[in-house]
Design a protein around this motif. Structure first.
Motif, PDB file in Angstrom:
ATOM      1  N   GLU A 122       0.819  -1.233   0.180  1.00  0.00           N
ATOM      2  CA  GLU A 122      -0.180   0.084   0.069  1.00  0.00           C
ATOM      3  C   GLU A 122       0.858   1.372   0.028  1.00  0.00           C
ATOM      4  N   ASN A 123       1.805   1.156   0.793  1.00  0.00           N
ATOM      5  CA  ASN A 123       2.941   2.383   0.680  1.00  0.00           C
ATOM      6  C   ASN A 123       3.466   2.563  -0.547  1.00  0.00           C
ATOM      7  N   LYS A 124       3.895   1.440  -0.987  1.00  0.00           N
ATOM      8  CA  LYS A 124       4.569   1.728  -2.335  1.00  0.00           C
ATOM      9  C   LYS A 124       3.655   2.213  -3.438  1.00  0.00           C
ATOM     10  N   ALA A 125       2.417   1.648  -3.489  1.00  0.00           N
ATOM     11  CA  ALA A 125       1.327   2.472  -4.218  1.00  0.00           C
ATOM     12  C   ALA A 125       1.346   3.673  -4.136  1.00  0.00           C
ATOM     13  N   VAL A 126       1.159   4.215  -2.841  1.00  0.00           N
ATOM     14  CA  VAL A 126       1.060   5.706  -2.800  1.00  0.00           C
ATOM     15  C   VAL A 126       2.347   6.431  -3.327  1.00  0.00           C
ATOM     16  N   GLU A 127       3.493   5.841  -2.933  1.00  0.00           N
ATOM     17  CA  GLU A 127       4.731   6.429  -3.286  1.00  0.00           C
ATOM     18  C   GLU A 127       4.671   6.488  -4.925  1.00  0.00           C
ATOM     19  N   ASN A 128       4.412   5.462  -5.525  1.00  0.00           N
ATOM     20  CA  ASN A 128       4.373   5.460  -6.943  1.00  0.00           C
ATOM     21  C   ASN A 128       3.435   6.572  -7.401  1.00  0.00           C
ATOM     22  N   GLN A 129       2.319   6.529  -6.903  1.00  0.00           N
ATOM     23  CA  GLN A 129       1.384   7.617  -7.306  1.00  0.00           C
ATOM     24  C   GLN A 129       1.740   9.000  -7.398  1.00  0.00           C
ATOM     25  N   LYS A 130       2.456   9.271  -5.952  1.00  0.00           N
ATOM     26  CA  LYS A 130       2.896  10.558  -6.074  1.00  0.00           C
ATOM     27  C   LYS A 130       3.941  10.762  -6.892  1.00  0.00           C
ATOM     28  N   LYS A 131       4.906   9.679  -7.278  1.00  0.00           N
ATOM     29  CA  LYS A 131       6.112   9.859  -8.380  1.00  0.00           C
ATOM     30  C   LYS A 131       5.264  10.123  -9.621  1.00  0.00           C
ATOM     31  N   ILE A 132       4.104   9.676  -9.867  1.00  0.00           N
ATOM     32  CA  ILE A 132       3.520  10.016 -11.546  1.00  0.00           C
ATOM     33  C   ILE A 132       2.970  11.273 -11.347  1.00  0.00           C
ATOM     34  N   GLN A 133       2.582  11.630 -10.334  1.00  0.00           N
ATOM     35  CA  GLN A 133       1.894  13.082 -10.240  1.00  0.00           C
ATOM     36  C   GLN A 133       3.105  14.161 -10.337  1.00  0.00           C
ATOM     37  N   ALA A 134       4.328  13.768  -9.640  1.00  0.00           N
ATOM     38  CA  ALA A 134       5.277  14.807  -9.757  1.00  0.00           C
ATOM     39  C   ALA A 134       5.810  14.997 -11.097  1.00  0.00           C
ATOM     40  N   LEU A 135       6.245  13.888 -11.691  1.00  0.00           N
ATOM     41  CA  LEU A 135       6.537  13.614 -13.158  1.00  0.00           C
ATOM     42  C   LEU A 135       5.834  14.354 -14.145  1.00  0.00           C
ATOM     43  N   ARG A 136       4.387  14.356 -14.074  1.00  0.00           N
ATOM     44  CA  ARG A 136       3.513  14.950 -14.746  1.00  0.00           C
ATOM     45  C   ARG A 136       3.476  16.558 -14.718  1.00  0.00           C
ATOM     46  N   LYS A 137       3.862  16.862 -13.327  1.00  0.00           N
ATOM     47  CA  LYS A 137       3.827  18.327 -13.089  1.00  0.00           C
ATOM     48  C   LYS A 137       5.210  19.014 -13.654  1.00  0.00           C
ATOM     49  N   THR A 138       6.168  18.197 -13.625  1.00  0.00           N
ATOM     50  CA  THR A 138       7.424  18.552 -14.074  1.00  0.00           C
ATOM     51  C   THR A 138       7.266  18.566 -15.880  1.00  0.00           C
ATOM     52  N   ILE A 163       4.666  19.279 -17.437  1.00  0.00           N
ATOM     53  CA  ILE A 163       3.788  20.584 -17.800  1.00  0.00           C
ATOM     54  C   ILE A 163       4.695  21.848 -17.746  1.00  0.00           C
ATOM     55  N   ILE A 164       5.442  21.559 -16.691  1.00  0.00           N
ATOM     56  CA  ILE A 164       6.440  22.997 -16.431  1.00  0.00           C
ATOM     57  C   ILE A 164       7.114  23.206 -17.772  1.00  0.00           C
ATOM     58  N   LYS A 165       7.936  22.078 -18.199  1.00  0.00           N
ATOM     59  CA  LYS A 165       8.950  21.961 -19.136  1.00  0.00           C
ATOM     60  C   LYS A 165       8.356  22.508 -20.408  1.00  0.00           C
ATOM     61  N   LYS A 166       7.140  21.837 -20.757  1.00  0.00           N
ATOM     62  CA  LYS A 166       6.326  22.478 -21.848  1.00  0.00           C
ATOM     63  C   LYS A 166       6.145  23.632 -21.906  1.00  0.00           C
ATOM     64  N   ASN A 167       5.564  24.392 -21.040  1.00  0.00           N
ATOM     65  CA  ASN A 167       5.383  25.825 -20.710  1.00  0.00           C
ATOM     66  C   ASN A 167       6.598  26.672 -21.063  1.00  0.00           C
ATOM     67  N   GLU A 168       7.893  26.173 -20.137  1.00  0.00           N
ATOM     68  CA  GLU A 168       8.927  26.833 -20.678  1.00  0.00           C
ATOM     69  C   GLU A 168       9.402  26.880 -22.000  1.00  0.00           C
ATOM     70  N   GLU A 169       9.226  25.723 -22.767  1.00  0.00           N
ATOM     71  CA  GLU A 169       9.685  25.803 -24.010  1.00  0.00           C
ATOM     72  C   GLU A 169       8.686  26.725 -24.994  1.00  0.00           C
ATOM     73  N   MET A 170       7.553  26.626 -24.695  1.00  0.00           N
ATOM     74  CA  MET A 170       6.593  27.465 -25.321  1.00  0.00           C
ATOM     75  C   MET A 170       6.764  28.924 -25.108  1.00  0.00           C
ATOM     76  N   SER A 171       7.175  29.394 -24.057  1.00  0.00           N
ATOM     77  CA  SER A 171       7.432  30.767 -23.700  1.00  0.00           C
ATOM     78  C   SER A 171       8.802  31.157 -24.358  1.00  0.00           C
ATOM     79  N   SER A 172       9.771  30.229 -24.634  1.00  0.00           N
ATOM     80  CA  SER A 172      10.998  30.723 -25.172  1.00  0.00           C
ATOM     81  C   SER A 172      11.168  30.434 -26.682  1.00  0.00           C
ATOM     82  N   TYR A 173       9.956  30.092 -27.255  1.00  0.00           N
ATOM     83  CA  TYR A 173       9.876  29.757 -28.570  1.00  0.00           C
ATOM     84  C   TYR A 173      10.234  31.123 -29.383  1.00  0.00           C
ATOM     85  N   VAL A 174      11.242  30.718 -30.690  1.00  0.00           N
ATOM     86  CA  VAL A 174      11.714  31.858 -31.383  1.00  0.00           C
ATOM     87  C   VAL A 174      11.433  31.480 -32.738  1.00  0.00           C
ATOM     88  N   GLU A 175      10.668  32.361 -33.486  1.00  0.00           N
ATOM     89  CA  GLU A 175      10.325  32.157 -34.863  1.00  0.00           C
ATOM     90  C   GLU A 175      11.516  32.017 -35.712  1.00  0.00           C
TER      91      GLU A 175
END
Length: 506
Positions: free
Chosen positions: A226-242, A244-256
């Motif tokens: 159970e604890n391992k499943a909770v940790e895996n869920q937290k890791k997945i959420q943290a990875l998803r957030k990173t 999203i942040i990385k994609k937003n940074e790439e979009m903001s620094s896009y140069v034509e």
């Protein structure tokens, strides 16, 4: 051993609510903290109450306990007991062990000894004694789950005894009088053995389920998962957030890129135009008219929609609109229709010229064919079928009869017929012969009708020919004479009128 229902002070048909209420009441009564004077007795009684409630609160364990209550209370030993196998019913209670340590009376030591005895009993009846397979052991409190606990429960949860139970046979097959009775005896003995084997398997599997539910190693591993499943869920959420942040940074620094920009492309096009104008010596003329062209090109205009736009960006947005695309498609269809109409007019004019040319050629050919020095014979006129013939009767009078009503004639005189139809051409002779035959047949029919209308004459009357006045004894001889000589004469009009009236009525 005391019955669980007696420990909780309830009846065997009691409901779950009654069992829960009785358990709470007795637990408060025998709790060790409230019985400091007799703590040991209270502790034993409190353990019995907990054990009884654990079994009776689970529907599956309660049903199994109700079915085997007598065997559990009596230890499984009855007056007719003959099997030497281990009695497992005495281990369906928590009073058989004390604590979860590693001493002799602990949970792991007691049940390890129980399963070792069961496996030793089955090893006596093992067929493949030389096999390398070893039955998993129960282990102790510090055993690894992956190496010891999991293999142990995987094997014992699907336990199947190796004992044949042949000592329970009811019939001795050596006493069978014939083969049919032998088969029936074997069938009955097999039923008894299968029943005993099934009961033994159920007993051991139920004991395994009872032990597994109370095994601390299994509970710890379940908590770890159970604890391992909770940790895996937290890791997945943290990875998803990173991500999203990385994609937003790439979009903001896009140069034509430079080659994508329209401004650079417009400058290149102007440079190309200037080079072409310089090559053809048109640079001066282009310089004089540059102001007017810039003014006209500075205002974007849509021909399909007939609109003006202030900026190029507005014009580009307008080109992507749905209405502009519809107007373009409509303009294309109109242009296609006009092209088709123009092609049709051209084809019609070409066909008209060709027809005029053909008519002129035809007129010239006709003039050559009908020249004045060439005389063409006139075509023979078609004879009118309704032309009348003047036929002379016997009494010298003339009668006009229609050529189409030839069926009303009897037989004409050969000489008169030749004179009256002398106008027939050579090509119509064959047709006249065919009609002559039809006239003869019609003469016979009219003569029969006339004979039927006139009163019958006696057979001895003489028959005369109206032309040659010769007499004949019968009508047949007269008809033969008329047919051979052609002395037949037409009937008067009065005799023909009744026949015409009869035809009209029909």
């Amino acid at each position: 051993m005391k019955c669980h229902y007696e420990v909780l002070e309830v009846e065997q048909e009691a409901s779950e609510d009654d069992i829960r209420k009785s358990y709470r009441k007795l637990a408060l009564k025998w709790h060790p903290d409230k019985n400091l004077n007799n703590s040991e007795e209270a502790k034993e009684q409190f353990q019995l109450i907990q054990q009884a409630y654990e079994i009776l609160s689970d529907p599956q364990e309660r049903s199994w306990y109700d079915r085997h209550k007598d065997s559990i209370l009596k230890g499984g030993i009855t007056s007719d007991y003959k099997d030497d196998s281990l009695n497992v019913y005495q281990y369906f209670t928590t009073t058989c062990f004390k604590g979860f340590g590693d001493d002799e009376r602990s949970f792991y030591a007691v049940y390890s000894e129980v399963f070792n005895k069961i496996s030793a009993e089955d090893s006596e009846f093992e067929i493949n004694a030389d096999s390398d397979f070893e039955i998993p052991v129960f282990g102790n409190s510090k055993s690894s789950y992956e190496e010891v606990v999991h293999p142990f429960y995987s094997y014992w949860q699907s336990y199947s005894t190796k004992k044949p139970y042949s000592w329970l046979d009811k019939y001795d097959i050596r006493d069978a009088p014939n083969r049919r009775v032998l088969r029936l005896m074997e069938k009955e003995n097999k039923k008894i053995r299968d029943k005993a084997r099934k009961e033994r398997n159920e007993e051991v599997r139920a004991l395994v389920a009872f032990v597994r539910k109370r095994d601390k190693r299994v509970q710890e591993y379940a908590l770890y998962l159970e604890n391992k499943a909770v940790e895996n869920q937290k890791k997945i959420q943290a990875l998803r957030k990173t991500q999203i942040i990385k994609k937003n940074e790439e979009m903001s620094s896009y140069v034509e890129c430079d080659w994508v920009k329209f401004s650079n492309l417009e400058g290149e096009l102007k440079q190309i135009e200037e080079d072409v104008a310089a090559e053809f010596d048109d640079l001066e003329s282009e310089g004089n008219s540059s102001n007017s062209e810039d003014d006209s090109r500075g205002i974007p205009h849509c021909l399909a929609c007939n609109k003006l736009f202030k900026t190029d960006k507005a014009f580009l947005n307008h080109e992507k609109s749905k209405k502009h695309k519809e107007n373009i498609e409509r303009l294309k269809t109109v242009m296609k229709m006009e092209d088709a109409k123009l092609n049709r007019i051209i084809e019609d004019s070409e066909n008209l010229e060709e027809n005029l040319h053909n008519e002129r050629n035809f007129i010239a050919e006709q003039q050559d064919e009908f020249a004045p020095d060439v005389k063409q014979e006139p075509k023979p006129r078609k004879k009118n079928k309704s032309k009348k013939l003047n036929m002379t009767l016997v009494d010298g009078s003339e009668s006009d009869l229609d050529f189409c009503e030839e069926t009303q004639l009897l037989h004409l005189n050969n000489d008169e017929c030749d004179e009256d139809i002398s106008w027939v051409s050579h090509n119509a002779k064959n047709k006249a012969e065919k009609k002559q035959k039809s006239r003869n047949n019609a003469t016979c029919l009219e003569s029969k009708k006339a004979s039927s209308t006139t009163p019958k004459m006696p057979d001895n009357k003489e028959h005369k020919c109206a032309v040659c006045i010769s007499t004949y004894s019968s009508k047949n001889e007269l008809f033969k004479h008329l047919k051979s000589s052609g002395h037949s004469v037409p009937l008067p009009k009065q005799s023909l009128e009744p026949a015409k009236s009869r035809r009209r009525k029909k």
